[in-house]
Scaffold this active site. Sequence first.
Site, PDB file in Angstrom:
ATOM      1  N   CYS A 165      15.746  -7.427 -58.859  1.00 63.67           N
ATOM      2  CA  CYS A 165      16.675  -6.691 -57.986  1.00 63.67           C
ATOM      3  C   CYS A 165      17.978  -7.454 -57.732  1.00 63.67           C
ATOM      4  CB  CYS A 165      15.991  -6.346 -56.666  1.00 63.67           C
ATOM      5  SG  CYS A 165      14.580  -5.262 -56.888  1.00 63.67           S
TER       6      CYS A 165
ATOM      7  N   HIS B  16      21.298  -4.673 -51.419  1.00 61.35           N
ATOM      8  CA  HIS B  16      20.308  -4.098 -52.335  1.00 61.35           C
ATOM      9  C   HIS B  16      19.521  -3.029 -51.587  1.00 61.35           C
ATOM     10  CE1 HIS B  16      17.130  -3.509 -55.076  1.00 61.35           C
ATOM     11  NE2 HIS B  16      16.231  -4.167 -54.375  1.00 61.35           N
TER      12      HIS B  16
ATOM     13  N   ASN C 231      14.832   2.753 -54.839  1.00 60.50           N
ATOM     14  CA  ASN C 231      15.179   1.408 -55.296  1.00 60.50           C
ATOM     15  C   ASN C 231      15.255   1.419 -56.823  1.00 60.50           C
ATOM     16  OD1 ASN C 231      15.274  -1.264 -56.058  1.00 60.50           O
ATOM     17  ND2 ASN C 231      13.643  -1.950 -54.682  1.00 60.50           N
TER      18      ASN C 231
HETATM   19  N1  COA Z   1       1.580   6.386 -47.997  1.00 62.04           N
HETATM   20  C1  COA Z   1       0.732   6.282 -46.965  1.00 62.04           C
HETATM   21  N2  COA Z   1       0.191   5.116 -46.598  1.00 62.04           N
HETATM   22  C2  COA Z   1       0.525   4.020 -47.289  1.00 62.04           C
HETATM   23  C3  COA Z   1       1.425   4.057 -48.382  1.00 62.04           C
HETATM   24  C4  COA Z   1       1.947   5.309 -48.726  1.00 62.04           C
HETATM   25  N3  COA Z   1       2.811   5.473 -49.741  1.00 62.04           N
HETATM   26  N4  COA Z   1       1.569   2.813 -48.870  1.00 62.04           N
HETATM   27  C5  COA Z   1       0.812   1.993 -48.118  1.00 62.04           C
HETATM   28  N5  COA Z   1       0.168   2.736 -47.162  1.00 62.04           N
HETATM   29  C6  COA Z   1      -0.749   2.272 -46.146  1.00 62.04           C
HETATM   30  C7  COA Z   1      -1.378   0.947 -46.484  1.00 62.04           C
HETATM   31  O1  COA Z   1      -2.486   1.147 -47.344  1.00 62.04           O
HETATM   32  C8  COA Z   1      -1.773   0.436 -45.126  1.00 62.04           C
HETATM   33  O2  COA Z   1      -2.965   1.072 -44.733  1.00 62.04           O
HETATM   34  P1  COA Z   1      -4.114   0.237 -43.953  1.00 62.04           P
HETATM   35  O3  COA Z   1      -3.462  -0.200 -42.671  1.00 62.04           O
HETATM   36  O4  COA Z   1      -5.184   1.238 -43.794  1.00 62.04           O
HETATM   37  O5  COA Z   1      -4.446  -0.905 -44.864  1.00 62.04           O
HETATM   38  C9  COA Z   1      -0.654   0.967 -44.226  1.00 62.04           C
HETATM   39  O6  COA Z   1      -0.026   2.028 -44.949  1.00 62.04           O
HETATM   40  C10 COA Z   1       0.400  -0.083 -43.877  1.00 62.04           C
HETATM   41  O7  COA Z   1       0.736  -0.771 -45.080  1.00 62.04           O
HETATM   42  P2  COA Z   1       1.824  -1.881 -45.101  1.00 62.04           P
HETATM   43  O8  COA Z   1       1.885  -2.461 -46.483  1.00 62.04           O
HETATM   44  O9  COA Z   1       1.626  -2.800 -43.946  1.00 62.04           O
HETATM   45  O10 COA Z   1       3.126  -1.002 -44.810  1.00 62.04           O
HETATM   46  P3  COA Z   1       4.580  -1.494 -44.605  1.00 62.04           P
HETATM   47  O11 COA Z   1       5.083  -0.948 -43.342  1.00 62.04           O
HETATM   48  O12 COA Z   1       4.722  -2.972 -44.859  1.00 62.04           O
HETATM   49  O13 COA Z   1       5.348  -0.765 -45.780  1.00 62.04           O
HETATM   50  C11 COA Z   1       6.300  -1.239 -47.923  1.00 62.04           C
HETATM   51  C12 COA Z   1       5.025  -1.036 -47.141  1.00 62.04           C
HETATM   52  C13 COA Z   1       5.944  -1.511 -49.376  1.00 62.04           C
HETATM   53  C14 COA Z   1       7.133   0.029 -47.819  1.00 62.04           C
HETATM   54  C15 COA Z   1       7.075  -2.431 -47.308  1.00 62.04           C
HETATM   55  O14 COA Z   1       6.225  -3.546 -47.189  1.00 62.04           O
HETATM   56  C16 COA Z   1       8.254  -2.827 -48.105  1.00 62.04           C
HETATM   57  O15 COA Z   1       9.196  -2.067 -48.276  1.00 62.04           O
HETATM   58  N6  COA Z   1       8.299  -4.081 -48.583  1.00 62.04           N
HETATM   59  C17 COA Z   1       9.399  -4.562 -49.357  1.00 62.04           C
HETATM   60  C18 COA Z   1       9.288  -4.034 -50.718  1.00 62.04           C
HETATM   61  C19 COA Z   1      10.534  -4.140 -51.503  1.00 62.04           C
HETATM   62  O16 COA Z   1      11.603  -4.045 -50.981  1.00 62.04           O
HETATM   63  N7  COA Z   1      10.391  -4.321 -52.799  1.00 62.04           N
HETATM   64  C20 COA Z   1      11.457  -4.278 -53.716  1.00 62.04           C
HETATM   65  C21 COA Z   1      11.813  -5.575 -54.275  1.00 62.04           C
HETATM   66  S1  COA Z   1      12.975  -6.351 -53.287  1.00 62.04           S
END
Ligand code: COA
Length: 333
Positions: free
Chosen positions: A115, A254, A284
């Site tokens: 990224c 980003h 993204n």
């Molecule tokens: N729909 C519904 N539920 C989902 C889901 C989806 N698409 N994806 C994950 N969940 C669930 C998880 O399984 C988890 O359930 P649990 O509590 O029963 O285990 C719950 O939602 C919370 O998951 P979590 O990973 O803590 O959510 P989050 O608020 O951290 O959001 C991301 C997840 C991936 C959106 C977030 O961590 C993120 O954006 N991270 C940065 C990623 C990024 O920017 N990557 C690009 C490279 S820079």
Amino acid sequence: MSRKNAAITGVAGFVPERKLTNHDLEQMVETTDEWIYTRTGIKERRILEPGLGLSHMGEKAVNELLQKTQTSPEDIDLILCATITGDMIFPDTANQIAVKVGATNAFGFDINAACSGFLYALHTGAKFIESGTYKKVVVVGGDVMSSIIDYTDRTTCVIFGDGLGAVLLEPNDQYGIQDAILQADGSGVEYLHAKSGGSKMPTSEETVAQGLHYVYQNGGPVFKRAVQGMSSTVKQVIEQNNLTKEEIDWVVPHQANMRIINTVASQLDFPLEKVMQNIEYLGNTTAGTLPLCLRDYEPQLKPGDKIVLTAFGGGFTWGALYLTWAYEGKNFS
Ligand code: COA
């Protein structure tokens, strides 16, 4: 001879027609529009038709760039292509784009910094211009993330999309790229990677069966490090150029997650009106997010605008780059 800056003198982009909406994803994995939108700020992303590859998007964007800037393809000296999803493992996609647009006098190569790829490539391209030897450098950033996403994995398939942007760099006495801070921490590989398909774990029936060629992400640590990395480098690049945050006209972050963008803006105390955003309708696009933001906001940009670009991605890689804008965006629209 006085040192010339490398200035962006044109910007263009390409996103595929096909939209993948949150409602489409509700039919594919266990998720909801509400969950995706509140956790990421994304409503839809674009998906490239299978079989076309990154160079297809590169060809479209670079042709538009050449037309907008009235540049002949034979005059391009260098094409840099930031991507993690080139047409093939080798050769590089930069030269596939070159052959498609008729850049017969250009050499080129790809830059893999996930990224942060466009940021790394922009800084690299600027150095070629500053050397005095190269006059026209095209910097491309983009990814076909749909080619490495597992559409049964709800933690990654809701985030990523396909798209690509391109800029032209030319020497300039007044405006252009002023400074950059680029950083990396290879121990971040644990949290964000595609395990197979490289020399350490070549593709086999077993790796495909296990889906090891797809993006693996542990989102929590990535989120925290992204906020930390982007905030600290933006702050540092502003300070080391003796600027105040009030003097910055635009921050181009980003587009990883709207909550990351909001948190960075709030930590730096930047009003969101100064922060470019298009994540809602593109998701993204990895190396594509920064140039696609510049493309979308180009009509609002004016000569002398002070702009800070910042990114964070797989590696980990991150950084911030400070530039002054060189032209009236409206001239091209
Ligand atoms: N729909 C519904 N539920 C989902 C889901 C989806 N698409 N994806 C994950 N969940 C669930 C998880 O399984 C988890 O359930 P649990 O509590 O029963 O285990 C719950 O939602 C919370 O998951 P979590 O990973 O803590 O959510 P989050 O608020 O951290 O959001 C991301 C997840 C991936 C959106 C977030 O961590 C993120 O954006 N991270 C940065 C990623 C990024 O920017 N990557 C690009 C490279 S820079």
